[in-house]
Design a protein around this motif. Structure first.
Motif, mmCIF file in Angstrom:
data_model
loop_
_atom_site.group_PDB
_atom_site.id
_atom_site.type_symbol
_atom_site.label_atom_id
_atom_site.label_comp_id
_atom_site.label_asym_id
_atom_site.label_seq_id
_atom_site.Cartn_x
_atom_site.Cartn_y
_atom_site.Cartn_z
ATOM 1 N N ARG A 18 0.833 -1.213 0.000
ATOM 2 C CA ARG A 18 0.000 0.000 0.000
ATOM 3 C C ARG A 18 0.861 1.254 0.000
ATOM 4 O O ARG A 18 0.640 2.181 -0.775
ATOM 5 C CB ARG A 18 -0.950 0.016 1.200
ATOM 6 N N GLU A 22 1.045 4.225 -2.807
ATOM 7 C CA GLU A 22 0.761 5.620 -2.457
ATOM 8 C C GLU A 22 1.958 6.536 -2.699
ATOM 9 O O GLU A 22 1.799 7.653 -3.204
ATOM 10 C CB GLU A 22 0.323 5.713 -0.992
ATOM 11 N N LEU A 38 -5.841 4.277 -6.709
ATOM 12 C CA LEU A 38 -6.397 4.720 -5.419
ATOM 13 C C LEU A 38 -7.315 3.657 -4.832
ATOM 14 O O LEU A 38 -7.294 3.396 -3.621
ATOM 15 C CB LEU A 38 -7.152 6.035 -5.589
ATOM 16 N N VAL A 39 -8.114 3.034 -5.688
ATOM 17 C CA VAL A 39 -8.994 1.959 -5.220
ATOM 18 C C VAL A 39 -8.160 0.805 -4.670
ATOM 19 O O VAL A 39 -8.445 0.273 -3.597
ATOM 20 C CB VAL A 39 -9.933 1.476 -6.345
ATOM 21 N N ALA A 41 -5.108 0.909 -3.425
ATOM 22 C CA ALA A 41 -4.499 1.311 -2.152
ATOM 23 C C ALA A 41 -5.529 1.281 -1.035
ATOM 24 O O ALA A 41 -5.225 0.856 0.094
ATOM 25 C CB ALA A 41 -3.885 2.704 -2.276
ATOM 26 N N ASN A 42 -6.753 1.697 -1.326
ATOM 27 C CA ASN A 42 -7.815 1.659 -0.322
ATOM 28 C C ASN A 42 -8.146 0.221 0.069
ATOM 29 O O ASN A 42 -8.347 -0.080 1.253
ATOM 30 C CB ASN A 42 -9.066 2.377 -0.826
ATOM 31 N N VAL A 43 -8.203 -0.670 -0.902
ATOM 32 C CA VAL A 43 -8.472 -2.084 -0.600
ATOM 33 C C VAL A 43 -7.389 -2.637 0.328
ATOM 34 O O VAL A 43 -7.692 -3.340 1.298
ATOM 35 C CB VAL A 43 -8.562 -2.917 -1.903
ATOM 36 N N ALA A 45 -5.626 -0.957 2.437
ATOM 37 C CA ALA A 45 -5.824 -0.356 3.765
ATOM 38 C C ALA A 45 -6.931 -1.088 4.522
ATOM 39 O O ALA A 45 -6.824 -1.313 5.735
ATOM 40 C CB ALA A 45 -6.143 1.128 3.633
ATOM 41 N N VAL A 46 -7.988 -1.476 3.816
ATOM 42 C CA VAL A 46 -9.070 -2.244 4.451
ATOM 43 C C VAL A 46 -8.535 -3.588 4.936
ATOM 44 O O VAL A 46 -8.822 -4.016 6.061
ATOM 45 C CB VAL A 46 -10.260 -2.439 3.476
ATOM 46 N N ARG A 49 -6.538 -3.139 8.109
ATOM 47 C CA ARG A 49 -7.388 -2.942 9.295
ATOM 48 C C ARG A 49 -8.074 -4.245 9.704
ATOM 49 O O ARG A 49 -8.198 -4.545 10.893
ATOM 50 C CB ARG A 49 -8.411 -1.838 9.032
ATOM 51 N N ASN A 108 -14.394 1.730 6.686
ATOM 52 C CA ASN A 108 -14.243 3.174 6.498
ATOM 53 C C ASN A 108 -14.226 3.847 7.865
ATOM 54 O O ASN A 108 -15.244 4.401 8.292
ATOM 55 C CB ASN A 108 -15.385 3.715 5.639
ATOM 56 N N TYR A 111 -15.792 7.318 8.519
ATOM 57 C CA TYR A 111 -17.240 7.419 8.559
ATOM 58 C C TYR A 111 -17.755 7.193 9.974
ATOM 59 O O TYR A 111 -18.685 7.847 10.411
ATOM 60 C CB TYR A 111 -17.868 6.399 7.598
#
Length: 118
Positions: A18, A22, A38-39, A41-43, A45-46, A49, A108, A111
């Motif tokens: 990731r 980035e 970006l998608v 990298a977000n995946v 990150a999920v 977590r 997220n 959120y």
């Protein structure tokens, strides 16, 4: 990390990929390719977590289900549909709210920190 595996852990590997995306890849991209980067990298990150928080969330969820008298989500959903928990609204609401907070902490986390109705 689980034995017999050595460092780096799965979480550390995912974090490294990731961070590479980035830091080194995304700045050179534009348009559709940048969006997909970006998608990706977000995946990652999920996944980070979920690897970090998943075991604790799983244990807490099992405890919530047990307190409501159900072994799994399917059983709980059936009981809700049947009205079996109608007299335990506050307890059910708290358990479901906590489950959603755990899901948001992985999917997220930003959120989950926004203010809104409780």
């Amino acid at each position: 990390m689980a034995p017999p595996h050595d460092a780096p852990s799965a979480g550390e590997l995912v974090a490294a990929v990731r961070e590479y995306l980035e830091r080194d890849v995304l700045p050179g991209l534009s348009g559709r390719t940048r969006f997909h980067g970006l998608v990706a990298a977000n995946v990652l990150a999920v996944v980070e977590r979920e690897l970090a928080l998943g075991p604790a969330h799983e244990a807490a969820h099992r405890e919530r289900l047990a307190a409501l008298g159900h072994p799994d989500d399917w059983s709980l959903a059936a009981a809700i549909r049947a009205g079996d928990l109608d007299g335990r609204y506050a307890e059910l609401k708290a358990a479901l709210r906590d489950a959603v907070r755990d899901k948001l902490a992985v999917a997220n986390p930003g959120y989950a920190t926004r203010s809104g109705p409780a």
